[in-house]
Design a protein around this motif. Structure first.
Motif, PDB file in Angstrom:
ATOM      1  N   ARG A 184      55.568 122.422  58.741  1.00 22.83           N
ATOM      2  CA  ARG A 184      54.845 122.720  57.492  1.00 22.83           C
ATOM      3  C   ARG A 184      53.861 123.864  57.632  1.00 22.83           C
ATOM      4  NH1 ARG A 184      54.909 117.113  57.560  1.00 22.83           N
ATOM      5  NH2 ARG A 184      52.833 117.074  58.472  1.00 22.83           N
ATOM      6  N   LYS A 185      53.282 124.040  58.812  1.00 18.03           N
ATOM      7  CA  LYS A 185      52.257 125.067  59.004  1.00 18.03           C
ATOM      8  C   LYS A 185      52.839 126.374  59.533  1.00 18.03           C
ATOM      9  CE  LYS A 185      48.676 121.609  59.995  1.00 18.03           C
ATOM     10  NZ  LYS A 185      47.686 121.129  60.988  1.00 18.03           N
ATOM     11  N   GLY A 186      54.146 126.428  59.636  1.00 19.50           N
ATOM     12  CA  GLY A 186      54.758 127.596  60.237  1.00 19.50           C
ATOM     13  C   GLY A 186      54.930 128.753  59.273  1.00 19.50           C
ATOM     14  N   SER A 187      55.094 129.927  59.839  1.00 20.67           N
ATOM     15  CA  SER A 187      55.374 131.131  59.054  1.00 20.67           C
ATOM     16  C   SER A 187      56.810 131.553  59.327  1.00 20.67           C
ATOM     17  CB  SER A 187      54.416 132.261  59.453  1.00 20.67           C
ATOM     18  OG  SER A 187      54.473 132.508  60.849  1.00 20.67           O
ATOM     19  N   ALA A 188      57.569 131.797  58.254  1.00 17.91           N
ATOM     20  CA  ALA A 188      58.999 132.081  58.377  1.00 17.91           C
ATOM     21  C   ALA A 188      59.260 133.575  58.449  1.00 17.91           C
ATOM     22  CB  ALA A 188      59.752 131.481  57.198  1.00 17.91           C
ATOM     23  N   VAL A 189      60.182 133.944  59.311  1.00 18.79           N
ATOM     24  CA  VAL A 189      60.645 135.325  59.442  1.00 18.79           C
ATOM     25  C   VAL A 189      62.150 135.335  59.204  1.00 18.79           C
ATOM     26  CG1 VAL A 189      60.878 137.313  60.961  1.00 18.79           C
ATOM     27  CG2 VAL A 189      58.841 135.864  61.112  1.00 18.79           C
ATOM     28  N   PRO A 190      62.651 136.036  58.180  1.00 21.75           N
ATOM     29  CA  PRO A 190      64.097 136.093  57.953  1.00 21.75           C
ATOM     30  C   PRO A 190      64.809 136.778  59.115  1.00 21.75           C
ATOM     31  CG  PRO A 190      62.888 136.816  56.009  1.00 21.75           C
ATOM     32  CD  PRO A 190      61.896 136.749  57.128  1.00 21.75           C
ATOM     33  N   ILE A 191      65.947 136.229  59.490  1.00 25.52           N
ATOM     34  CA  ILE A 191      66.804 136.817  60.513  1.00 25.52           C
ATOM     35  C   ILE A 191      68.238 136.804  59.994  1.00 25.52           C
ATOM     36  CG2 ILE A 191      65.330 136.150  62.458  1.00 25.52           C
ATOM     37  CD1 ILE A 191      67.232 133.756  62.843  1.00 25.52           C
ATOM     38  N   ARG A 192      69.176 137.345  60.765  1.00 23.24           N
ATOM     39  CA  ARG A 192      70.559 137.342  60.336  1.00 23.24           C
ATOM     40  C   ARG A 192      71.056 135.914  60.133  1.00 23.24           C
ATOM     41  NH1 ARG A 192      74.791 135.539  61.903  1.00 23.24           N
ATOM     42  NH2 ARG A 192      73.993 135.012  63.962  1.00 23.24           N
ATOM     43  N   GLY A 193      71.379 135.586  58.880  1.00 21.68           N
ATOM     44  CA  GLY A 193      71.946 134.282  58.589  1.00 21.68           C
ATOM     45  C   GLY A 193      70.965 133.143  58.452  1.00 21.68           C
ATOM     46  N   ARG A 201      67.777 122.901  55.533  1.00 19.60           N
ATOM     47  CA  ARG A 201      66.772 123.738  56.201  1.00 19.60           C
ATOM     48  C   ARG A 201      65.392 123.534  55.582  1.00 19.60           C
ATOM     49  NH1 ARG A 201      67.538 128.398  54.018  1.00 19.60           N
ATOM     50  NH2 ARG A 201      65.496 128.479  53.049  1.00 19.60           N
ATOM     51  N   GLN A 202      65.331 123.506  54.275  1.00 24.08           N
ATOM     52  CA  GLN A 202      64.039 123.327  53.604  1.00 24.08           C
ATOM     53  C   GLN A 202      63.412 121.981  53.948  1.00 24.08           C
ATOM     54  OE1 GLN A 202      65.214 123.990  49.536  1.00 24.08           O
ATOM     55  NE2 GLN A 202      65.631 126.162  49.891  1.00 24.08           N
ATOM     56  N   TRP A 203      64.239 120.957  54.089  1.00 25.26           N
ATOM     57  CA  TRP A 203      63.706 119.645  54.463  1.00 25.26           C
ATOM     58  C   TRP A 203      63.172 119.657  55.887  1.00 25.26           C
ATOM     59  CZ3 TRP A 203      65.345 116.124  58.245  1.00 25.26           C
ATOM     60  CH2 TRP A 203      64.677 114.888  58.219  1.00 25.26           C
ATOM     61  N   VAL A 204      63.916 120.254  56.804  1.00 26.81           N
ATOM     62  CA  VAL A 204      63.455 120.329  58.199  1.00 26.81           C
ATOM     63  C   VAL A 204      62.130 121.080  58.276  1.00 26.81           C
ATOM     64  CG1 VAL A 204      63.953 121.331  60.467  1.00 26.81           C
ATOM     65  CG2 VAL A 204      65.750 120.121  59.216  1.00 26.81           C
ATOM     66  N   VAL A 205      62.060 122.211  57.595  1.00 32.44           N
ATOM     67  CA  VAL A 205      60.831 123.014  57.628  1.00 32.44           C
ATOM     68  C   VAL A 205      59.684 122.262  56.971  1.00 32.44           C
ATOM     69  CG1 VAL A 205      59.738 125.125  56.779  1.00 32.44           C
ATOM     70  CG2 VAL A 205      62.074 125.209  57.698  1.00 32.44           C
ATOM     71  N   GLY A 206      59.926 121.698  55.795  1.00 34.42           N
ATOM     72  CA  GLY A 206      58.857 121.021  55.077  1.00 34.42           C
ATOM     73  C   GLY A 206      58.368 119.760  55.741  1.00 34.42           C
ATOM     74  N   THR A 207      59.222 119.136  56.548  1.00 29.64           N
ATOM     75  CA  THR A 207      58.848 117.877  57.197  1.00 29.64           C
ATOM     76  C   THR A 207      58.239 118.097  58.573  1.00 29.64           C
ATOM     77  OG1 THR A 207      60.672 116.765  56.038  1.00 29.64           O
ATOM     78  CG2 THR A 207      59.716 115.619  57.924  1.00 29.64           C
ATOM     79  N   ARG A 261      64.119 115.273  68.935  1.00 26.02           N
ATOM     80  CA  ARG A 261      63.550 116.613  69.102  1.00 26.02           C
ATOM     81  C   ARG A 261      62.693 117.004  67.908  1.00 26.02           C
ATOM     82  NH1 ARG A 261      66.509 120.104  72.162  1.00 26.02           N
ATOM     83  NH2 ARG A 261      65.048 121.708  71.509  1.00 26.02           N
ATOM     84  N   LEU A 262      63.162 116.686  66.701  1.00 27.62           N
ATOM     85  CA  LEU A 262      62.371 117.011  65.521  1.00 27.62           C
ATOM     86  C   LEU A 262      61.058 116.241  65.512  1.00 27.62           C
ATOM     87  CD1 LEU A 262      65.145 117.026  62.759  1.00 27.62           C
ATOM     88  CD2 LEU A 262      63.812 119.004  63.514  1.00 27.62           C
ATOM     89  N   ARG A 300      52.736 126.591  68.824  1.00 22.85           N
ATOM     90  CA  ARG A 300      53.560 126.994  69.961  1.00 22.85           C
ATOM     91  C   ARG A 300      55.017 126.582  69.788  1.00 22.85           C
ATOM     92  NH1 ARG A 300      49.909 125.626  75.354  1.00 22.85           N
ATOM     93  NH2 ARG A 300      48.162 127.027  74.857  1.00 22.85           N
ATOM     94  N   ARG A 301      55.314 125.929  68.719  1.00 23.60           N
ATOM     95  CA  ARG A 301      56.650 125.407  68.478  1.00 23.60           C
ATOM     96  C   ARG A 301      57.441 126.356  67.585  1.00 23.60           C
ATOM     97  NH1 ARG A 301      58.162 119.638  65.529  1.00 23.60           N
ATOM     98  NH2 ARG A 301      60.003 119.193  66.800  1.00 23.60           N
ATOM     99  N   LYS A 302      58.747 126.505  67.881  1.00 25.71           N
ATOM    100  CA  LYS A 302      59.582 127.406  67.095  1.00 25.71           C
ATOM    101  C   LYS A 302      60.841 126.696  66.614  1.00 25.71           C
ATOM    102  CE  LYS A 302      59.805 130.593  70.270  1.00 25.71           C
ATOM    103  NZ  LYS A 302      60.165 131.867  70.958  1.00 25.71           N
ATOM    104  N   LEU A 303      61.274 127.105  65.432  1.00 32.22           N
ATOM    105  CA  LEU A 303      62.538 126.655  64.860  1.00 32.22           C
ATOM    106  C   LEU A 303      63.398 127.869  64.565  1.00 32.22           C
ATOM    107  CD1 LEU A 303      64.459 124.564  63.406  1.00 32.22           C
ATOM    108  CD2 LEU A 303      63.172 125.113  61.311  1.00 32.22           C
ATOM    109  N   LEU A 304      64.639 127.817  64.991  1.00 37.54           N
ATOM    110  CA  LEU A 304      65.643 128.811  64.623  1.00 37.54           C
ATOM    111  C   LEU A 304      66.731 128.077  63.856  1.00 37.54           C
ATOM    112  CD1 LEU A 304      66.825 131.703  64.918  1.00 37.54           C
ATOM    113  CD2 LEU A 304      67.913 130.911  67.027  1.00 37.54           C
ATOM    114  N   PHE A 305      66.960 128.482  62.612  1.00 37.76           N
ATOM    115  CA  PHE A 305      67.940 127.813  61.760  1.00 37.76           C
ATOM    116  C   PHE A 305      68.856 128.874  61.168  1.00 37.76           C
ATOM    117  CE2 PHE A 305      69.890 125.488  58.431  1.00 37.76           C
ATOM    118  CZ  PHE A 305      69.667 124.127  58.626  1.00 37.76           C
ATOM    119  N   VAL A 306      70.125 128.861  61.575  1.00 40.38           N
ATOM    120  CA  VAL A 306      71.066 129.905  61.197  1.00 40.38           C
ATOM    121  C   VAL A 306      72.279 129.294  60.502  1.00 40.38           C
ATOM    122  CG1 VAL A 306      72.668 131.648  62.092  1.00 40.38           C
ATOM    123  CG2 VAL A 306      70.360 131.474  63.029  1.00 40.38           C
ATOM    124  N   ASN A 307      72.653 129.856  59.360  1.00 37.42           N
ATOM    125  CA  ASN A 307      73.850 129.450  58.629  1.00 37.42           C
ATOM    126  C   ASN A 307      74.944 130.478  58.870  1.00 37.42           C
ATOM    127  OD1 ASN A 307      75.872 128.856  56.812  1.00 37.42           O
ATOM    128  ND2 ASN A 307      74.517 128.575  55.060  1.00 37.42           N
TER     129      ASN A 307
END
Length: 279
Positions: free
Chosen positions: A104-113, A95-101, A37-38, A121-128
């Motif tokens: 890379r061109k995405g813009s991050a929006v903080p959410i709960r956790g 999380r930083q590795w997944v995003v950076g790899t 998937r990645l 058109r691709r999205k990543l949701l990463f919650v701790n």
């Protein structure tokens, strides 16, 4: 705000297709599905980390900024919005590795956790969702923590350290921990997700059964063996062995307080995740 269900249509369908394509051949577990998937460059991905204070990042550098004299961070409630996204915990490094790899061109929006990132058109949701003091009992289906799982494609679960403690309600038995992990896996997979089980780090003898049998009912090594056994007997479940990756490291380097990893310990755990994810 974000919608977990928004990830469901594109995410789970892709995982099921990937699993079907490999049926009848070698084991295709959650790690294989996550790698695919990645790497496909177009699928939405949602990842949820569930665990205790080790997953939340307790005692990593900068952690104390999230602790006040009156409160403990992320203590038993998912509604606690504090998320230490900048500390060097294994969860943040992952999380930083997944995003950076891959984003890379995405813009991050903080959410709960965690964060939500859109890259085209691709999205990543990463919650701790690491919760201080949590046992595997607390994460059982029907309880206050695991609900709302729908829409998460992958769950990385690191539990069992607090199951040993005699000072609070806890399983106090490797068999009970194993039963709980199997129930968690069954629930997540029944909700359409995939599970990666991870063993927690080694702890010091003074935070373990060998040195303090009055405080701990069984050992961290037994926790690791229990997690390993569950993963090995469930072909769809991925496995990351952070215990083995830290077992031979000097406690003075590995641990901050005998229980929680130091920054170096978190780095070792992240590197084990990275090694396994890279195949």
């Amino acid at each position: 705000m974000y919608s977990r269900r928004a990830f469901l249509a594109g995410g789970i369908a892709t995982s099921l297709l990937a699993l079907t394509a490999c049926t009848g051949r070698e084991k295709h577990d959650a790690l294989d599905a996550l790698r695919q998937r990645l790497g496909d460059g177009h699928s939405n991905i949602s990842i949820r980390l569930i665990g205790d204070s080790i997953t939340w990042g307790a005692n990593a550098d900068g952690y104390r900024e999230y602790v006040s004299p009156q409160t403990n961070p992320k203590m038993r409630l998912l509604t606690d919005t504090r998320a230490p996204l900048s500390i060097p915990s294994y969860a943040n490094l992952l999380r930083q590795w997944v995003v950076g790899t891959y984003f890379r061109k995405g813009s991050a929006v903080p959410i709960r956790g965690g964060v939500q990132i859109r890259d085209g058109r691709r999205k990543l949701l990463f919650v701790n969702d690491g919760i201080n003091g949590a046992t595997s009992d607390r994460w059982l289906p029907g309880g206050p923590l695991l609900g709302g799982q729908e829409g998460f494609d992958f769950v990385i679960c690191m539990l069992g350290t607090n199951d040993r403690a005699r000072s609070a309600p806890a399983p106090l038995s490797p068999k009970r921990t194993e039963k709980n992990l199997r129930e968690i896996v069954r629930f997540v997979e029944g909700s359409g997700g995939r599970v990666i089980l991870a063993t927690p780090n080694k702890v010091s003898s003074q935070r373990d059964f060998s040195g303090r049998p009055d405080l701990y009912a069984f050992s961290q090594e037994q926790v690791a063996g229990t997690v390993r056994n569950v993963a090995e007997t469930l072909p769809t479940v991925g496995f990351v062995d952070c215990y083995s990756a830290t077992a031979s490291v000097a406690e003075s380097l590995l641990l901050s307080d005998g229980l929680h990893p130091s920054d170096f310990g978190h780095r070792l755990m992240f590197e084990e995740f990275l090694r396994v994810l890279k195949g």
